[in-house]
Design a protein around this motif. Structure first.
Motif, PDB file in Angstrom:
ATOM      1  N   TYR B  32       0.810  -1.072  -0.015  1.00 54.66           N
ATOM      2  CA  TYR B  32      -0.022  -0.116  -0.164  1.00 54.66           C
ATOM      3  C   TYR B  32       0.893   1.054   0.018  1.00 54.66           C
ATOM      4  O   TYR B  32       1.928   1.349   0.912  1.00 54.66           O
ATOM      5  CB  TYR B  32      -0.967  -0.008   1.144  1.00 54.66           C
ATOM      6  N   ILE B  34       1.124   5.561  -0.366  1.00 53.71           N
ATOM      7  CA  ILE B  34       0.340   6.915  -0.317  1.00 53.71           C
ATOM      8  C   ILE B  34       1.224   8.144  -0.609  1.00 53.71           C
ATOM      9  O   ILE B  34       2.616   7.942  -0.613  1.00 53.71           O
ATOM     10  CB  ILE B  34       0.085   6.943   1.122  1.00 53.71           C
ATOM     11  N   TYR B  36       1.619  12.184  -0.184  1.00 53.45           N
ATOM     12  CA  TYR B  36       1.343  13.360   0.904  1.00 53.45           C
ATOM     13  C   TYR B  36       1.936  14.460   0.381  1.00 53.45           C
ATOM     14  O   TYR B  36       2.986  14.644  -0.330  1.00 53.45           O
ATOM     15  CB  TYR B  36       1.920  13.106   2.244  1.00 53.45           C
ATOM     16  N   ARG B  51      -3.084   0.470  -4.048  1.00 55.43           N
ATOM     17  CA  ARG B  51      -2.752  -0.663  -3.216  1.00 55.43           C
ATOM     18  C   ARG B  51      -1.921  -1.380  -4.594  1.00 55.43           C
ATOM     19  O   ARG B  51      -1.785  -1.193  -5.686  1.00 55.43           O
ATOM     20  CB  ARG B  51      -3.849  -1.227  -3.202  1.00 55.43           C
ATOM     21  N   ASN B  93       3.192   1.242   3.139  1.00 58.81           N
ATOM     22  CA  ASN B  93       3.124   0.678   4.191  1.00 58.81           C
ATOM     23  C   ASN B  93       3.711  -0.762   4.248  1.00 58.81           C
ATOM     24  O   ASN B  93       3.516  -1.622   3.638  1.00 58.81           O
ATOM     25  CB  ASN B  93       1.218   0.171   4.357  1.00 58.81           C
ATOM     26  N   GLU B 100       2.618  -3.453  11.011  1.00 55.18           N
ATOM     27  CA  GLU B 100       2.952  -2.710   9.912  1.00 55.18           C
ATOM     28  C   GLU B 100       3.399  -1.378  10.362  1.00 55.18           C
ATOM     29  O   GLU B 100       3.003  -1.027  11.208  1.00 55.18           O
ATOM     30  CB  GLU B 100       1.798  -2.679   9.114  1.00 55.18           C
ATOM     31  N   LYS B 101       4.049  -0.616   9.473  1.00 61.51           N
ATOM     32  CA  LYS B 101       4.559   0.840   9.775  1.00 61.51           C
ATOM     33  C   LYS B 101       4.516   1.514   8.498  1.00 61.51           C
ATOM     34  O   LYS B 101       4.766   1.065   7.547  1.00 61.51           O
ATOM     35  CB  LYS B 101       5.812   0.876  10.671  1.00 61.51           C
ATOM     36  N   LEU B 102       4.318   2.946   8.556  1.00 62.26           N
ATOM     37  CA  LEU B 102       4.157   3.774   7.552  1.00 62.26           C
ATOM     38  C   LEU B 102       5.691   4.487   7.521  1.00 62.26           C
ATOM     39  O   LEU B 102       6.121   5.133   8.309  1.00 62.26           O
ATOM     40  CB  LEU B 102       3.093   4.794   7.647  1.00 62.26           C
ATOM     41  N   VAL B 103       6.267   4.086   6.256  1.00 61.34           N
ATOM     42  CA  VAL B 103       7.675   4.568   6.168  1.00 61.34           C
ATOM     43  C   VAL B 103       7.735   5.577   4.896  1.00 61.34           C
ATOM     44  O   VAL B 103       7.312   5.268   3.922  1.00 61.34           O
ATOM     45  CB  VAL B 103       8.742   3.438   5.960  1.00 61.34           C
ATOM     46  N   PHE B 104       8.412   6.746   4.932  1.00 59.14           N
ATOM     47  CA  PHE B 104       8.362   7.843   4.311  1.00 59.14           C
ATOM     48  C   PHE B 104       9.623   7.882   3.456  1.00 59.14           C
ATOM     49  O   PHE B 104      10.663   7.450   3.496  1.00 59.14           O
ATOM     50  CB  PHE B 104       8.247   9.011   4.867  1.00 59.14           C
TER      51      PHE B 104
END
Lengths: 110, 114
Positions: B32, B34, B36, B51, B93, B100-104
């Motif tokens: 997933y 994203i 921003y 996705r 994600n 799970e973690k959101l990594v930029f």
């Protein structure tokens, strides 16, 4: 609808002083919670994330710690701040989908 | 991987032109993604997501393309406006060990010239 709050908005602290930043989320249950730090003109560094109460995963070794005493409360702490702790601290929540960010806390350590 | 310590790359475009912002990710297991937008002094705001079972998704003036073969993500902004000036981040994600973690990604600073 869901909302996320962070406070304070800005903070100036002397080196060696303690830190406590708070983040709360409303309108959702059992969210994933995140703390990020952003230096000026830089990217977002993931510091901690939590998938549930009392469950904290640390991403980088540092003098910061995080706690999740309640389902929708995430706290970032330090016992003794360093100059390098200055930055923009962002809390975020997700339910496995997009992350939703708070307004951030700008911390200046002098 | 993450390059959070580096200065952000920049992209400068003329108002009305199309913008393309690129991002590479490292984890094949991420499912997933994203994009921003972050304006100065504010937290990042969601623009569009996709996705891993898709390779293209369109929103209002924005399109995200996903190439899983080369682990590449792009954001296309049509008819770029001065209000689009901001820093743009991609995020993945990343699933690890049941969590799970959101990594930029490292972000790109977009400047729109009138």
């Amino acid at each position: 609808s869901q909302t996320i709050h962070q406070w304070p908005a800005t903070l100036v602290q002397p080196v060696g002083s303690p830190l406590s930043l708070e983040c709360t989320v409303e309108g959702t249950s059992n969210p994933n919670l995140y703390w990020y730090r952003q230096a000026a003109g830089r990217g977002l560094q993931l510091l901690f994330y939590s998938v549930g109460i009392g469950q904290i995963s640390s991403e980088v070794p540092q003098n910061l710690s995080a706690s999740r005493p309640q389902d929708r409360q995430f706290i970032l702490s330090s016992k003794k701040l360093l100059l390098s702790d200055s930055g923009f601290y962002l809390c975020a929540w997700s339910d496995g989908g997009q992350g939703n960010f708070g307004p951030g806390t700008r911390l200046l350590v002098l | 991987g993450e390059s959070v310590g580096l200065h952000l790359p920049t992209l400068s475009v003329q108002e009305g032109d199309n913008s393309i912002i690129n991002c590479a990710y490292s984890n094949s297991a991420s499912d997933y993604f994203i994009w921003y937008k972050q304006e100065s002094g504010k937290g990042p705001q969601f623009i569009i997501d996709i996705r891993s079972n898709m390779d293209k998704r369109q929103g209002q003036r924005v399109t995200v393309l996903l190439n899983k073969t080369v682990k590449h993500l792009s954001l296309q902004i049509a008819a770029t406006q001065p209000g689009d000036s901001a820093v743009y981040f991609c995020a993945e994600n990343r699933r690890q060990g049941g969590s799970e973690k959101l990594v930029f990604g490292k972000g790109t600073k977009l400047t729109v010239n009138p």
